[in-house]
Design a protein around this motif. Structure first.
Motif, short mmCIF file in Angstrom:
data_model
loop_
_atom_site.label_atom_id
_atom_site.label_comp_id
_atom_site.label_asym_id
_atom_site.label_seq_id
_atom_site.Cartn_x
_atom_site.Cartn_y
_atom_site.Cartn_z
N ILE A 156 -7.76 -7.90 4.12
CA ILE A 156 -6.62 -7.03 3.79
C ILE A 156 -5.69 -6.93 4.99
O ILE A 156 -4.48 -7.16 4.89
CB ILE A 156 -7.09 -5.59 3.41
N PRO A 179 -0.04 4.55 14.93
CA PRO A 179 -0.20 6.00 14.71
C PRO A 179 -1.54 6.49 15.25
O PRO A 179 -2.55 5.79 15.21
CB PRO A 179 -0.19 6.14 13.17
N LEU A 223 0.14 7.34 4.12
CA LEU A 223 1.28 7.20 5.04
C LEU A 223 2.37 6.31 4.44
O LEU A 223 3.55 6.59 4.62
CB LEU A 223 0.79 6.62 6.38
N CYS A 252 -0.45 -5.93 -6.74
CA CYS A 252 -0.68 -7.15 -5.96
C CYS A 252 -1.80 -6.89 -4.96
O CYS A 252 -1.79 -5.87 -4.27
CB CYS A 252 0.60 -7.54 -5.21
N GLY A 284 0.83 -1.21 0.00
CA GLY A 284 0.00 0.00 0.00
C GLY A 284 0.86 1.26 0.00
O GLY A 284 0.43 2.30 0.49
N ASN A 299 1.62 -2.18 5.50
CA ASN A 299 0.94 -0.89 5.64
C ASN A 299 -0.45 -0.91 4.99
O ASN A 299 -1.34 -0.17 5.39
CB ASN A 299 1.82 0.19 4.99
N ARG A 349 -3.18 -2.39 -5.26
CA ARG A 349 -4.06 -2.99 -6.27
C ARG A 349 -4.15 -2.16 -7.54
O ARG A 349 -4.48 -2.66 -8.59
CB ARG A 349 -5.47 -3.17 -5.68
N TRP A 362 -9.33 9.74 5.87
CA TRP A 362 -10.29 10.81 6.16
C TRP A 362 -11.58 10.64 5.36
O TRP A 362 -12.68 10.88 5.86
CB TRP A 362 -9.65 12.19 5.90
N LEU A 405 -0.18 -0.47 12.82
CA LEU A 405 -1.38 -0.87 13.57
C LEU A 405 -2.27 0.35 13.76
O LEU A 405 -2.09 1.38 13.12
CB LEU A 405 -0.96 -1.48 14.91
P1 NAP Z 1 -4.56 4.80 2.53
O1 NAP Z 1 -3.86 5.91 1.81
O2 NAP Z 1 -5.93 4.47 2.10
O3 NAP Z 1 -3.62 3.54 2.43
C1 NAP Z 1 -4.05 2.23 2.22
C2 NAP Z 1 -3.21 1.61 1.12
O4 NAP Z 1 -3.42 0.20 1.12
C3 NAP Z 1 -3.57 2.12 -0.27
O5 NAP Z 1 -2.40 2.47 -0.97
C4 NAP Z 1 -4.23 0.93 -0.93
O6 NAP Z 1 -3.94 0.91 -2.32
C5 NAP Z 1 -3.56 -0.23 -0.20
N1 NAP Z 1 -4.38 -1.44 -0.20
C6 NAP Z 1 -5.65 -1.57 0.27
N2 NAP Z 1 -6.08 -2.81 0.07
C7 NAP Z 1 -5.05 -3.49 -0.49
C8 NAP Z 1 -4.90 -4.83 -0.93
N3 NAP Z 1 -5.90 -5.71 -0.81
N4 NAP Z 1 -3.72 -5.20 -1.48
C9 NAP Z 1 -2.71 -4.30 -1.60
N5 NAP Z 1 -2.80 -3.03 -1.20
C10 NAP Z 1 -3.97 -2.62 -0.67
O7 NAP Z 1 -4.64 5.11 4.09
P2 NAP Z 1 -3.53 5.55 5.16
O8 NAP Z 1 -4.19 6.47 6.10
O9 NAP Z 1 -2.28 5.97 4.50
O10 NAP Z 1 -3.27 4.18 5.93
C11 NAP Z 1 -2.01 3.53 5.91
C12 NAP Z 1 -1.85 2.67 7.14
O11 NAP Z 1 -1.86 3.48 8.31
C13 NAP Z 1 -2.95 1.65 7.35
O12 NAP Z 1 -2.40 0.45 7.86
C14 NAP Z 1 -3.83 2.29 8.38
O13 NAP Z 1 -4.58 1.34 9.09
C15 NAP Z 1 -2.79 2.96 9.23
N6 NAP Z 1 -3.28 4.05 10.08
C16 NAP Z 1 -3.61 5.24 9.54
C17 NAP Z 1 -3.99 6.27 10.37
C18 NAP Z 1 -4.30 7.65 9.86
O14 NAP Z 1 -4.62 8.52 10.66
N7 NAP Z 1 -4.18 7.89 8.57
C19 NAP Z 1 -4.08 6.05 11.75
C20 NAP Z 1 -3.77 4.81 12.27
C21 NAP Z 1 -3.33 3.81 11.41
P3 NAP Z 1 -4.95 0.25 -3.40
O15 NAP Z 1 -6.31 0.72 -3.05
O16 NAP Z 1 -4.43 0.74 -4.72
O17 NAP Z 1 -4.77 -1.22 -3.26
#
Ligand code: NAP
Ligand code: HXC
Length: 291
Positions: A123, A196, A28, A73, A23, A100, A48, A205, A152
């Motif tokens: 996922i 985080p 992040l 993938c 991801g 991630n 994906r 968001w 996490l």
């Molecule tokens: P995000 O931009 O939506 O990141 C999720 C990523 O995962 C996307 O690039 C998505 O790409 C990929 N993904 C989703 N399903 C997938 C699959 N089946 N196979 C491969 N890739 C996949 O959100 P984010 O906020 O940066 O989150 C990143 C991480 O930080 C996550 O683990 C989240 O739980 C954690 N987190 C975030 C926050 C926050 O405040 N933002 C807080 C706590 C934890 P595709 O859709 O192209 O596959």
């Protein structure tokens, strides 16, 4: 504001480190990857959507002058994960895996369909497990050391209403980190986590912070430091945890949330008490009686 940014890291700290961020094309994962590349790492990202990965790779090339490897993938598919790892290893073994990739959304649990539950758990829990098991198997077979780190959420520790599949899956990922720290420790494989707090991203968001949620109680109110996280702060922690400086840390998940979960544990009244004027505190003192 967090003030002037001064990096505590040598610019070549991660040279020679080959790192996969699942991801890593958005949010992040992208910010962490940017930092890894800037410190000399050889970066691989997967997701994906091919167009998202290509766009991120182009951006890194334009801004940092570095080419990164991308793989389409779906981490829910164990066979696809193995094929990706075969392709990655054909160019060189990984030193670090960063789980991630995630899925999450707000919903009342009693209304979730089995497919909705699976969409998130597959996922977050299975995807992290498939990647970790595949990479670990290769490290053990080759007698290589490595680090598997997972992103996490607070919910892994405390649970969280309305995001129950994510909370369950992240709790499972935390159990994986702690279990494998012991099982794979003798091979020199470290398993660590990062927890985080709120770090704004489009992905999180758009799904988790509708105006109805933050309109009346801004997220910052629930954070002890009264602000949201900045991506470079999380990236710096993620650099430290995969670096040699953290070589004795395993099985641990490090919280980086500005004191959010403790503010929550303190209860709603703590926030209100912090707004009390001096006169309220003074009124609580015992009154001096004239003698
Ligand atoms: P995000 O931009 O939506 O990141 C999720 C990523 O995962 C996307 O690039 C998505 O790409 C990929 N993904 C989703 N399903 C997938 C699959 N089946 N196979 C491969 N890739 C996949 O959100 P984010 O906020 O940066 O989150 C990143 C991480 O930080 C996550 O683990 C989240 O739980 C954690 N987190 C975030 C926050 C926050 O405040 N933002 C807080 C706590 C934890 P595709 O859709 O192209 O596959
Ligand atoms: C109820 C929902 C739903 C919703 C989807 N579903 N969204 N149910 N409420 N909001 C249901 C669908 O109706 C369907 O069930 C099933 O879930 C699968 O939906 P699909 O759209 O086919 O799934 P898919 O294309 O695989 O997408 C997976 C996803 C999606 C998780 C639903 O949101 C996604 O791709 N997310 C990836 C990025 C992401 O979530 N980023 C945020 C990470 S932030 P039925 O039965 O109808 O067929 C994070 C923590 C942040 O993790 C903490 C912040 C403080």
């Amino acid at each position: 504001m967090t003030g002037v940014r001064v990096s505590m890291y040598r610019p070549d700290l991660l040279r020679g480190q080959r790192i996969l961020i699942t991801g890593g094309g958005t949010g992040l994962g992208k910010s962490i990857g940017q930092r890894y590349v800037a410190l000399g790492a050889d970066l691989v990202i997967c997701g994906r959507r091919a167009e998202v990965l290509a766009q991120t790779a182009q951006e890194f090339k334009d801004t940092l002058g570095v080419s990164i490897e991308t793989h389409v993938c779906d981490v829910r598919d164990a066979q696809a994960v193995t094929s990706m790892m075969d392709a990655i290893w054909a160019n060189g073994p990984l030193d670090v895996l960063l789980n991630n990739a995630a899925g999450n959304f707000l919903a009342r649990t009693e209304r979730l369909s089995p497919r909705a539950f699976d969409a998130v758990v597959d996922i977050v829990l299975k995807g992290s497990a498939y990647c970790t098991m595949d990479v670990g198997r290769r490290w053990i077979a080759a007698g290589r050391k490595g680090t598997a780190m997972s992103i996490l959420t607070q919910s892994a520790m405390t649970g969280m209403p309305y995001t129950v599949p994510s909370a369950m899956a992240k709790a499972g990922a935390l159990a994986m980190i702690r279990s494998l720290a012991v099982e794979w420790g003798p091979y020199g494989i470290r398993t660590v986590g990062v927890v985080p707090g709120p770090f704004p991203t489009e992905g999180a968001w758009s799904r988790l912070m509708p105006q109805e949620r933050i309109g009346e109680a801004p997220i910052e109110q629930g954070v002890a430091l009264r602000r949201l996280g900045e991506h470079h702060e999380l990236a710096d922690l993620c650099v430290y945890l995969i670096s040699d400086s953290a070589a004795f840390i395993t099985g641990e998940a490090v919280v980086i949330d500005g004191g959010r979960w403790l503010q929550g544990a303190a209860g709603a009244s703590a926030y209100h008490m912090q707004q009390w004027p001096d006169s309220t505190w003074d009124s609580l003192k015992p009154k001096k009686t004239a003698t």
